[in-house]
Design a protein around this motif. Structure first.
Motif, PDB file in Angstrom:
ATOM      1  N   TYR A 245       0.833  -1.211   0.000  1.00  0.00           N
ATOM      2  CA  TYR A 245       0.000   0.000   0.000  1.00  0.00           C
ATOM      3  C   TYR A 245       0.862   1.252   0.000  1.00  0.00           C
ATOM      4  O   TYR A 245       0.695   2.140  -0.848  1.00  0.00           O
ATOM      5  CB  TYR A 245      -0.929   0.008   1.216  1.00  0.00           C
ATOM      6  N   TRP A 246       1.788   1.351   0.949  1.00  0.00           N
ATOM      7  CA  TRP A 246       2.551   2.585   1.107  1.00  0.00           C
ATOM      8  C   TRP A 246       3.445   2.860  -0.100  1.00  0.00           C
ATOM      9  O   TRP A 246       3.604   4.010  -0.511  1.00  0.00           O
ATOM     10  CB  TRP A 246       3.378   2.535   2.396  1.00  0.00           C
ATOM     11  N   ASN A 247       4.037   1.817  -0.674  1.00  0.00           N
ATOM     12  CA  ASN A 247       4.890   2.029  -1.840  1.00  0.00           C
ATOM     13  C   ASN A 247       4.085   2.420  -3.078  1.00  0.00           C
ATOM     14  O   ASN A 247       4.626   3.000  -4.019  1.00  0.00           O
ATOM     15  CB  ASN A 247       5.710   0.770  -2.128  1.00  0.00           C
ATOM     16  N   ARG A 248       2.800   2.112  -3.061  1.00  0.00           N
ATOM     17  CA  ARG A 248       1.946   2.520  -4.172  1.00  0.00           C
ATOM     18  C   ARG A 248       1.530   3.979  -4.044  1.00  0.00           C
ATOM     19  O   ARG A 248       1.451   4.702  -5.034  1.00  0.00           O
ATOM     20  CB  ARG A 248       0.705   1.623  -4.234  1.00  0.00           C
ATOM     21  N   VAL A 249       1.255   4.431  -2.829  1.00  0.00           N
ATOM     22  CA  VAL A 249       0.724   5.787  -2.653  1.00  0.00           C
ATOM     23  C   VAL A 249       1.812   6.832  -2.379  1.00  0.00           C
ATOM     24  O   VAL A 249       1.583   8.029  -2.559  1.00  0.00           O
ATOM     25  CB  VAL A 249      -0.332   5.823  -1.514  1.00  0.00           C
ATOM     26  N   ILE A 250       3.000   6.393  -1.931  1.00  0.00           N
ATOM     27  CA  ILE A 250       4.108   7.318  -1.670  1.00  0.00           C
ATOM     28  C   ILE A 250       5.398   6.704  -2.222  1.00  0.00           C
ATOM     29  O   ILE A 250       5.744   5.577  -1.867  1.00  0.00           O
ATOM     30  CB  ILE A 250       4.307   7.597  -0.168  1.00  0.00           C
ATOM     31  N   ASN A 251       6.095   7.442  -3.041  1.00  0.00           N
ATOM     32  CA  ASN A 251       7.379   6.979  -3.562  1.00  0.00           C
ATOM     33  C   ASN A 251       8.488   7.599  -2.717  1.00  0.00           C
ATOM     34  O   ASN A 251       9.020   8.666  -3.027  1.00  0.00           O
ATOM     35  CB  ASN A 251       7.529   7.368  -5.030  1.00  0.00           C
ATOM     36  N   PHE A 252       8.826   6.908  -1.625  1.00  0.00           N
ATOM     37  CA  PHE A 252       9.838   7.423  -0.714  1.00  0.00           C
ATOM     38  C   PHE A 252      11.194   7.543  -1.402  1.00  0.00           C
ATOM     39  O   PHE A 252      11.927   8.508  -1.192  1.00  0.00           O
ATOM     40  CB  PHE A 252       9.962   6.513   0.508  1.00  0.00           C
ATOM     41  N   GLN A 253      11.521   6.549  -2.219  1.00  0.00           N
ATOM     42  CA  GLN A 253      12.808   6.566  -2.887  1.00  0.00           C
ATOM     43  C   GLN A 253      12.913   7.747  -3.848  1.00  0.00           C
ATOM     44  O   GLN A 253      13.970   8.374  -3.982  1.00  0.00           O
ATOM     45  CB  GLN A 253      13.036   5.249  -3.649  1.00  0.00           C
ATOM     46  N   ALA A 254      11.797   8.070  -4.522  1.00  0.00           N
ATOM     47  CA  ALA A 254      11.803   9.218  -5.440  1.00  0.00           C
ATOM     48  C   ALA A 254      12.068  10.515  -4.688  1.00  0.00           C
ATOM     49  O   ALA A 254      12.762  11.415  -5.205  1.00  0.00           O
ATOM     50  CB  ALA A 254      10.475   9.296  -6.187  1.00  0.00           C
ATOM     51  N   LEU A 255      11.547  10.643  -3.468  1.00  0.00           N
ATOM     52  CA  LEU A 255      11.807  11.840  -2.659  1.00  0.00           C
ATOM     53  C   LEU A 255      13.303  11.990  -2.406  1.00  0.00           C
ATOM     54  O   LEU A 255      13.857  13.097  -2.469  1.00  0.00           O
ATOM     55  CB  LEU A 255      11.051  11.760  -1.337  1.00  0.00           C
ATOM     56  N   ALA A 256      13.959  10.852  -2.114  1.00  0.00           N
ATOM     57  CA  ALA A 256      15.405  10.896  -1.881  1.00  0.00           C
ATOM     58  C   ALA A 256      16.150  11.223  -3.168  1.00  0.00           C
ATOM     59  O   ALA A 256      17.097  12.033  -3.163  1.00  0.00           O
ATOM     60  CB  ALA A 256      15.872   9.557  -1.310  1.00  0.00           C
TER      61      ALA A 256
END
Length: 290
Positions: A245-256
């Protein structure tokens, strides 16, 4: 004057409650005593609700919960964030029956697929409550939720099923919002201000479990990340349930990769899928014997 009254340690002013009782016992009813202006300020609800009194209401909302938590010997909490819409497994069919269109059916099935997290929240709360850790006379890792339905209900339910108290920090909303039946009544609080509610979530938090959720969960989760990232709050275990779920709705790696967060900021939280894995992270972080 009695010997008791002569003691230097005795207070010389009446307590507010005593003064209020004197006011209630007034013998003469006159136009002056019946006017709202004559009410003691702390008993005048209309006065307390005036716009100019907002700073006072902030303080009251901070103090009331803080004082009652202290009196209940709440030393620290395990906070559970998550959706108010994910159904419990026993309510899956009732929710499925609300799917009257293909579009709605798709959304409903997505919510139903997440009902497993209701059970994980329930189990995590049960594990933490069963451990019943006490330090310096204060109860530790007392389960705390937003006091509402779904994931919040699961957390309070797990604690109750373990025979333990749990906290509910409810919020007044324009639509009906009532505390779930599993919150310990004397630890069921109601807030007007989101800011004060979020402050109380974290004042005693020693671990936070974040389950799939919407805007409210995002708000709470990202404020917590911001406080730790900026050094305003010391690190605590943050358990992020539901990697898919979280990787679908938020791209944490893209933020980095975009440079707006540091690469090591993605290590502020732990990816977990089960209650047992989540509790193990807490045990390892604090070196608990439980």
């Amino acid at each position: 004057m009695t010997d008791e009254e002569k003691k230097l340690t005795n207070r010389r002013f009446y307590k507010a409650g005593e003064e209020a009782s004197f006011a209630d016992a007034k013998l003469n009813t006159t136009p002056q005593t019946e006017s709202p202006s004559y009410l003691l300020a702390f008993r005048d609800t209309d006065f307390l609700l005036r716009e100019e009194l907002r700073p006072v209401r902030f303080q009251l909302e901070l103090l009331k919960t803080e004082m009652l938590m202290e009196e209940a010997n709440i030393g620290s909490t395990l906070v559970v964030y998550g959706s108010a819409r994910i159904p419990s497994p026993e309510h899956v069919e009732a929710v499925r029956a609300t799917a009257t269109t293909p579009e709605r059916a798709k959304v409903v099935e997505s919510l139903i697929a997440k009902s497993k997290y209701y059970e994980e929240a329930r189990k995590l709360a049960h594990i933490a409550s069963t451990c019943a850790i006490v330090e310096k006379g204060m109860r530790q890792f007392v389960v705390c939720s937003g006091g509402g339905p779904s994931i919040m209900e699961a957390a309070n339910r797990g604690a109750m099923e373990a025979g333990a108290d749990s906290i509910g920090l409810n919020i007044v909303l324009p639509h009906e919002q009532a505390p779930n039946p599993y919150v310990t009544p004397d630890l069921s609080f109601q807030f007007h201000y989101f800011a004060l509610r979020k402050m109380h979530f974290l004042l005693r938090a020693r671990a936070v479990a974040v389950f799939p959720g919407g805007f409210g969960t995002f708000d709470e989760f990202f404020e917590l990340l911001t406080l730790i990232q900026t050094g305003k709050m010391q690190p605590i275990p943050i358990l992020l349930f539901g990697g898919e779920y979280w990787n679908r709705v938020i791209n944490f790696q893209a933020l980095a990769e975009e440079g707006v967060i540091n690469e090591n900021d993605t290590a502020l939280f732990h990816w977990v899928e089960t209650a047992e894995d989540g509790w193990q992270k807490i045990v390892e972080f604090y070196d608990l014997d439980c």
